[in-house]
Each structure stands twice: as structure tokens, then as C-alpha cells.
Design an enzyme around this catalytic site. Structure first.
Site, PDB file in Angstrom:
ATOM      1  N   GLU A  56      17.117   9.780   5.841  1.00 51.46           N
ATOM      2  CA  GLU A  56      16.550  11.040   6.315  1.00 51.46           C
ATOM      3  C   GLU A  56      17.311  11.518   7.535  1.00 51.46           C
ATOM      4  O   GLU A  56      17.593  10.731   8.448  1.00 51.46           O
ATOM      5  CB  GLU A  56      15.092  10.782   6.721  1.00 51.46           C
ATOM      6  CG  GLU A  56      14.079  11.646   6.024  1.00 51.46           C
ATOM      7  CD  GLU A  56      12.685  11.329   6.511  1.00 51.46           C
ATOM      8  OE1 GLU A  56      12.231  11.969   7.457  1.00 51.46           O
ATOM      9  OE2 GLU A  56      12.046  10.445   5.930  1.00 51.46           O
ATOM     10  N   ASP A 108      15.496   6.488   8.487  1.00 43.08           N
ATOM     11  CA  ASP A 108      15.406   7.801   9.132  1.00 43.08           C
ATOM     12  C   ASP A 108      16.129   7.728  10.467  1.00 43.08           C
ATOM     13  O   ASP A 108      15.700   7.012  11.369  1.00 43.08           O
ATOM     14  CB  ASP A 108      13.928   8.170   9.345  1.00 43.08           C
ATOM     15  CG  ASP A 108      13.761   9.609   9.822  1.00 43.08           C
ATOM     16  OD1 ASP A 108      14.785  10.263  10.137  1.00 43.08           O
ATOM     17  OD2 ASP A 108      12.610  10.078   9.883  1.00 43.08           O
TER      18      ASP A 108
END
Ligand code: MG
Length: 362
Positions: free
Chosen positions: A217, A189
Site C-alpha cells: 500500500e 503499508d
């Protein structure tokens, strides 16, 4: 069964280790709890974390929105009329998605208790167990390798690795984590930290080195949907939208543009379960798998997310590690967290019986 009153409180819990992303750092969880009381003596509970860097909300703004706008709009209404309550919340104030999510969770908790059903059964039934990943905060490669070994020793097999703070270090971070966890599922992420070109280059390097990244992400800025689409078109790693998707309309735009391969639903971004259900319906139409995620949340709001995930098969990935990041659990009842395993009982509503250490506000 009228809603006769509400109480607001502050819940504070220390984290096991500081939570660090490319956007922020936190050492404690500090959330607002809302209780809705009915004439029959039922209590519905909800929770909102102040995630200013993502939703723009602070403890002060959440308390003010609930105290001055949202809860007064619910006063005197029948807790058995769910649609009326949900539209009262939606129309009480613009924005304020986390405050609205807290009120919605409390309203759904009440309604499910009234129906004498656990919330997941009210939402369609399905599973009553899930497996969550665990977040590894962004740090030096050495610290992240140590945190990875610690996570594996606790039984986690899927890790969400935060990157993007000083992106020059990201390759070294992923090498260190992969060396420490050769078998783990590793998702990353970047929390908006990369440019579109930088994202594609980094992801190509990672896969060329055999680092085996499952998905990335939010590689680019939340508002940069063209950049997100650019990365999705070119990246060897599937892309998930997180901060780019708050509302059901955001979801529709991303799905129509194919700006991401997956989407991450968080109750605090979309404003609660009703908008989450709209996003899920859209994702089902497009056949796009969803992750259910959370902010730094304790077990009240995360239990609502667990019930939603248990009821909806399109939610194939679970990132509900908020309670696991805390060093103590102040919430009695609700979902059970045992390492990566989460399960729920058939107690009505969220099944929460009490919260210790809650400081009520006047
Ligand atoms: Mg994220």
C-alpha cells in the site's frame, strides 16, 4: 420526518497497544460523534476521527465544520429525502472529508431506519459476514515478530504490516514477521515513506527472498502519481493506492493511468458513502478490486464501512480493524467484531442503540 436538531460528542477509548505508522503515533482513539435527531424520535449517528497527518483534520476542525456549517445545512430538512440531504452536506463547506463522512453516515443511518432496512440491504444486499486483516504497527523487528505471534494467537490469518519508518530496517522487519507467520497472508503499508526507486528495489529483494508479499500500500508520496505508476509498472508486488486517492476524481485519474493495481477506499478520505459509491462504480468499470479501510475509528463509522463492503462484491479485501485495536468497545449494537470475523444483523440502519462514555459538547 424533519431533522429537528443535532448533538456533537467526543468518544475516547484506549488502544490495546500504541498505533505506529511512518506518518504518526497514537495511544488513544479520540473521535467526534454526531447525532441527528428527527421529529419522529429517530437518531442517526456518525463518527469522524481526527487524522491530521492524512486528511488535515483535527478534533477542533471537525467539531467546527459540523457545528457551524454541515449540521445547520441539514436542520429542518426531511430525513426521507436522501439526495437533498447529501447535496446539502456536499455544498455546506469545501474539504473537511471526515466531518462530511460523519454527517453522511448519520444521514444514511436515518434514511435506512426510515426504510426499515439494514443499510447493506439498502445499498444492494449481498453478504452479511466479512473477514478483516489486523494491522501490525511499525517497530523493531523483534517487537513486530512478537505482535505477529499475538495476532495469530487471536485467530487472524491476514496481517497488514506497517513499514517505512527508517526504511533500512524494512527488510529485517519483514523477515522477522514472515518467520513468525509462515502461513499468513502478509500485506504491507509504507504510508508514503519510500522513493519510487527505493520501493522497487525493496520489493524486488522481498520477493527474491521468498517473503511472499501479497500487496504493498502507498509506497510513495500521495501526490506523486508518476512515482506510483513507476512502482506499479516495475514492482513484482501489486500496488494499492491509499493516500493518493481521496475523491472519485482521484480514483478516475489513478484508474485511467493504471497508477495502481488496487485502491483502498476509506469513508474518511472520500467524504462518505456517496463518494465511496462513485469510486466503487468507477472501479467496477475498470475491473479494479478495492479494499475497504478505516482510520483509528470506533464502531459507529466502521459499521457503515462494514455495510458498504457487505453490499459491494468489488470490495475483495477488508481492513476494518479499528474496533479490534481498542481495549474496550463503547458502542452497543452495530457490527459484531469477533477476532477476524465481522458480521451484521438485520436491525434497521446501522443498528446502533447507544454509545457509553460519550461526552456531549455544548
Ligand atoms: Mg494505508
Amino acid at each position: 420526518m424533519k431533522i429537528t436538531g443535532f448533538k456533537l460528542g467526543l468518544l475516547s477509548a484506549p488502544l490495546r497497544v500504541p498505533f505506529r505508522t511512518a506518518l504518526r503515533e497514537a495511544v488513544r482513539l479520540e473521535d467526534v460523534i454526531v447525532e441527528l435527531h428527527t421529529s419522529d424520535g429517530l437518531v442517526g449517528r456518525g463518527e469522524a476521527p481526527p487524522t491530521a497527518a492524512v486528511t488535515g483534520e483535527t478534533i477542533g476542525s471537525i467539531v467546527a465544520a459540523l457545528r457551524d456549517h454541515i449540521c445547520p445545512a441539514l436542520a429542518g430538512k426531511d430525513a426521507a429525502c436522501l439526495e437533498e440531504l447529501l447535496s446539502a452536506i456536499s455544498g455546506s463547506i469545501a474539504g473537511n472529508t471526515s466531518a462530511k463522512a460523519a454527517a453522511e453516515i448519520a444521514v444514511w443511518d436515518l434514511y435506512a431506519q426510515y426504510c426499515r432496512l439494514p443499510l447493506y440491504q439498502l445499498l444492494g444486499g449481498g453478504r452479511n459476514t466479512l473477514e478483516t486483516d489486523l494491522t501490525i504497527s511499525v517497530n523493531t523487528p523483534e517487537t513486530m515478530a512478537k505482535d505477529t505471534i499475538d495476532a495469530l494467537s487471536k485467530g487472524y490469518s491476514t496481517l497488514k504490516i506497517k513499514v517505512g519508518e527508517n526504511p533500512d530496517m524494512d527488510l529485517a522487519r519483514l523477515r522477522a514477521v514472515r518467520a513468525a507467520a509462515p502461513e499468513a497472508v502478509i500485506r504491507i503499508d509504507a504510508n508514503q515513506a519510500w522513493t519510487p526507486g527505493q520501493a522497487v528495489r525493496l520489493l524486488e529483494h522481498m520477493q527474491a527472498e521468498g517473503l511472499g508479499i501479497e500487496l504493498v500500500e502507498q509506497p510513495v508520496k500521495a501526490r506523486d502519481l508518476k512515482g506510483l505508476q513507476f512502482v506499479t509498472d516495475r514492482s513484482p508486488v501489486p500496488v494499492m493506492a491509499d493516500e493518493s486517492m481521496f475523491s472519485p476524481l482521484d480514483a478516475m485519474t489513478i484508474l485511467e493511468l493504471h497508477a495502481a493495481d488496487y485502491v483502498n477506499i476509506k469513508l474518511m478520505k472520500c467524504g462518505g458513502l456517496s463518494n465511496a459509491l462513485r469510486i466503487i462504480s468507477a472501479a467496477e468499470v475498470y475491473g479494479v478490486e478495492c479494499m475497504i479501510g478505516c482510520m483509528l475509528e470506533a464502531k459507529v463509522s466502521v459499521t457503515a464501512a462494514v455495510h458498504l463492503a457487505c453490499a459491494k462484491g468489488i470490495i475483495t479485501r477488508v481492513d476494518l480493524d479499528g474496533p479490534a485495536l481498542c481495549s474496550a468497545d463503547p458502542v452497543a449494537g452495530g457490527a459484531n467484531f469477533n477476532g477476524k470475523h465481522i458480521d451484521i444483523t438485520d436491525a434497521p440502519g446501522l443498528g446502533i442503540s447507544s454509545i457509553s462514555g460519550l461526552k456531549y459538547l455544548e
